[in-house]
Design a protein around this motif. Structure first.
Motif, mmCIF file in Angstrom:
data_model
loop_
_atom_site.group_PDB
_atom_site.id
_atom_site.type_symbol
_atom_site.label_atom_id
_atom_site.label_comp_id
_atom_site.label_asym_id
_atom_site.label_seq_id
_atom_site.Cartn_x
_atom_site.Cartn_y
_atom_site.Cartn_z
ATOM 1 N N ALA A 50 0.828 -1.197 0.000
ATOM 2 C CA ALA A 50 0.000 0.000 0.000
ATOM 3 C C ALA A 50 0.864 1.248 0.000
ATOM 4 N N GLY A 63 -3.601 2.260 -3.655
ATOM 5 C CA GLY A 63 -2.961 1.641 -2.488
ATOM 6 C C GLY A 63 -3.770 0.469 -1.961
ATOM 7 N N ILE A 64 -5.089 0.660 -1.861
ATOM 8 C CA ILE A 64 -5.956 -0.427 -1.383
ATOM 9 C C ILE A 64 -5.837 -1.631 -2.318
ATOM 10 N N ALA A 67 -2.525 -3.364 -1.881
ATOM 11 C CA ALA A 67 -2.422 -4.115 -0.630
ATOM 12 C C ALA A 67 -3.201 -5.420 -0.730
ATOM 13 N N VAL A 206 -3.385 -1.887 4.745
ATOM 14 C CA VAL A 206 -3.554 -0.582 4.087
ATOM 15 C C VAL A 206 -4.227 0.417 5.030
#
Lengths: 304, 259
Positions: A50, A63-64, A67, A206
């Protein structure tokens, strides 16, 4: 009063994170019978993926996705390459192999992401705080964390109790042989459950990355607490993981706030300070000991 | 068309050829050959330690033989694992009942139906909302005489009822061969008789391989009987032939036992 509510919210937020980790771990431990010490590493992988994705793209959503993909895929790889060969083995083999995987993962992460801990900012839309009560502003990011934890709880409940997948998973936990005799490849089912555990770790990673230090070894620290949560809740039970996570979160949050105050009223300050510092970090283990004294199988075991 | 049918009828549902399995020096399955024809109820008997369980686990695909072949409807399945064989139509019940204790009777049958309808597309659909499957499940429960017990959990069922339910679970998978591993074990005389009647009603509709110690049930149900002693099939024949066979009497039934 303000302090109490703030600490309850802190406890909820910590509990939400513990639940995301513990629900996967309890499924893997309870259903597949595997002691998976790498569970904490999956959380670390999620946080690193993330942080690195946000650094490069600037987008929290990316990022989510990174992750979830990173931790989920890594979980599936671990299951296929190592863990699936250990289902019929003694727990000691599983502990040794997954301990080895922790060391491997730590080295692999520092090779890939570097030794310097990456920093991840709170995304703009979750910055700032909300006035929960007059006089109590609480960070939006932490509230979001609690909300995501609630969503995960509802989602898992639906998944386990009201879907075909959940039915097969529960049946596989009860009776591996029967499910296999019905033509369901239980190995694929296990890989799926392991991957699901990885996804939840990634989600926890995350969400935690903007709040905590993203660093090598962050997984091991939370792993022990996660095991405490599933032992308190009852191994194999998602409801148990939820109750255990909230209890541990609350005891930790409230203990930090009130234990020092309480002890100072009873004992001389120098003794009280040392004692309370020790007691705060020991409080969740005391909680576990008490629960096990009363209910040796945990509060809500999968099978009584 | 007729030729195809005839050929189909001639192909045994299950054929075991020269099966051999040893654990170190212990030969548990010694050159076993055996056939179960379409609609045949073939019983497998033998004293404890004769290797019945080892043979069954090999037929189901839980352990591999050292030598020999297992053919299912003419197809070599020796290399397939248990779930793959189940998908081809091998249904079984277990010596020790294997059901999900927290599930209700109907949920156990639903599980079997869901397993058959494979396809991972609708892994997220709710099985209890599927009216067609529920109807099917009720039907199977009815067939084994458990129509009234659908909503009770397995833990609440009597031993004999669990045995019936296990058969319903196996039937719901719509098998071509039923492998019943000591279904009468642990049953009282009354329960055994009602289960015998149930199996009688299934006879001819499925090829059945019945492993059983209850000789009354075996003699009442079987078309042919194979006798397993020390891992070898010492005799295969009809009920009358087995009753009269001296070697069988000596090896299994015991000379002093009136048959």
């Amino acid at each position: 009063m303000i302090l109490l509510i703030e600490q309850v919210l802190n406890g909820l937020q910590y509990g939400a994170m513990l639940f995301m980790l513990a629900s996967g771990l309890t499924l893997i431990f309870g259903i597949m019978g595997v002691i998976n010490l790498t569970h904490g590493s999956l959380y670390m992988v999620g946080a690193y993926c993330a942080a690195s994705a946000v650094l490069q793209s600037g987008s929290f959503l990316v990022g989510i996705a990174a992750a979830l993909a990173g931790a989920g895929l890594y979980a599936v790889v671990i299951e296929l390459a190592v863990v699936q060969w250990l289902y019929r083995r003694d727990h000691l083999y599983q502990v040794l192999a997954t301990l080895g995987l922790i060391l491997f993962t730590n080295e692999a992460v520092s090779l890939i992401f570097g030794r310097r801990p990456p920093l991840m900012d709170i995304p703009p839309f979750l910055q700032g705080s909300v006035t929960v009560l007059p006089g109590l502003d609480y960070p939006l990011m932490r509230l979001a964390f609690i909300g995501v934890g609630g969503l995960v709880a509802v989602g898992l409940w639906l998944l386990v109790n009201h879907t075909r997948l959940g039915m097969l998973v529960r049946a596989g936990a009860d009776d591996r042989e029967m499910v296999s005799a019905l033509g369901v490849d239980i190995r694929r089912l296990y890989t799926l459950v392991f991957g699901l555990g990885g996804l939840l770790c990634g989600l926890a990673g995350v969400m935690a990355a903007p709040l905590l230090a993203v660093e090598i070894g962050m997984g091991e620290r939370v792993l022990i607490t996660t095991f405490v949560v599933i032992v308190i809740g009852g191994v194999g039970s998602i409801r148990g993981a939820l109750v255990g996570a909230l209890l541990v979160g609350m005891v930790d949050g409230l203990g930090r706030a009130y234990l020092p105050q309480g002890l100072q009223m009873l004992l001389p300050p120098s003794v009280a300070d040392t004692l309370s510092a020790g007691l705060v970090s020991a409080s969740i283990y005391v909680l576990m000991a008490i629960v096990l004294l009363v209910r040796p199988l945990g509060l809500l075991p999968a099978r009584s | 068309m007729t030729d195809a049918l005839l050929q189909n009828a001639a192909t045994p549902v299950l054929a075991i050829e020269g099966l051999r399995k040893s654990f170190g020096a212990l030969v548990a399955t010694d050159n076993v050959s055996l056939e179960v024809g379409p609609g045949e109820l073939h019983a497998l008997i033998g004293p404890n330690g004769a290797g019945k369980s080892t043979l069954i686990t090999q037929i189901c695909g839980e352990i591999r033989p050292n030598a020999g072949r297992i053919l299912f409807e003419g197809r070599d399945v020796t290399a397939l694992r248990a779930p793959a064989r189940a998908r081809l139509g091998l249904g079984r019940t277990f010596q020790i009942t294997q059901l999900c204790p927290d599930f209700t009777a109907i949920e156990n049958v639903l599980l079997s139906i869901e397993a058959r309808h494979g396809g991972s597309f609708d892994m997220l659909s709710n099985p209890r909302r599927n009216a067609a499957h529920l109807e099917l499940a009720r039907n199977w429960l009815d067939q084994v005489g458990l129509a009234a017990q659908g909503d009770r959990t397995v833990a609440q069922l009597a031993h004999g009822e669990r045995r019936q339910l296990e058969i319903a679970v196996a039937l719901a998978r719509q098998p071509k061969l039923l492998l019943l591993d000591e279904p009468m074990a642990g049953m009282g005389a009354e329960e055994s008789m009602s289960l015998t009647r149930l199996l009688q009603s299934l006879k001819r509709r499925y090829a059945i391989l019945l492993v059983e110690h209850d000789m009354d049930a075996v003699f009442a149900l079987a078309d042919r009987i194979s006798v397993l002693v020390y891992g070898r099939v010492v005799f295969t024949g009809t009920v009358e032939e087995v009753r009269e066979h001296p070697e069988v009497r000596a090896a299994y039934l015991g000379e002093d036992r009136p048959c």
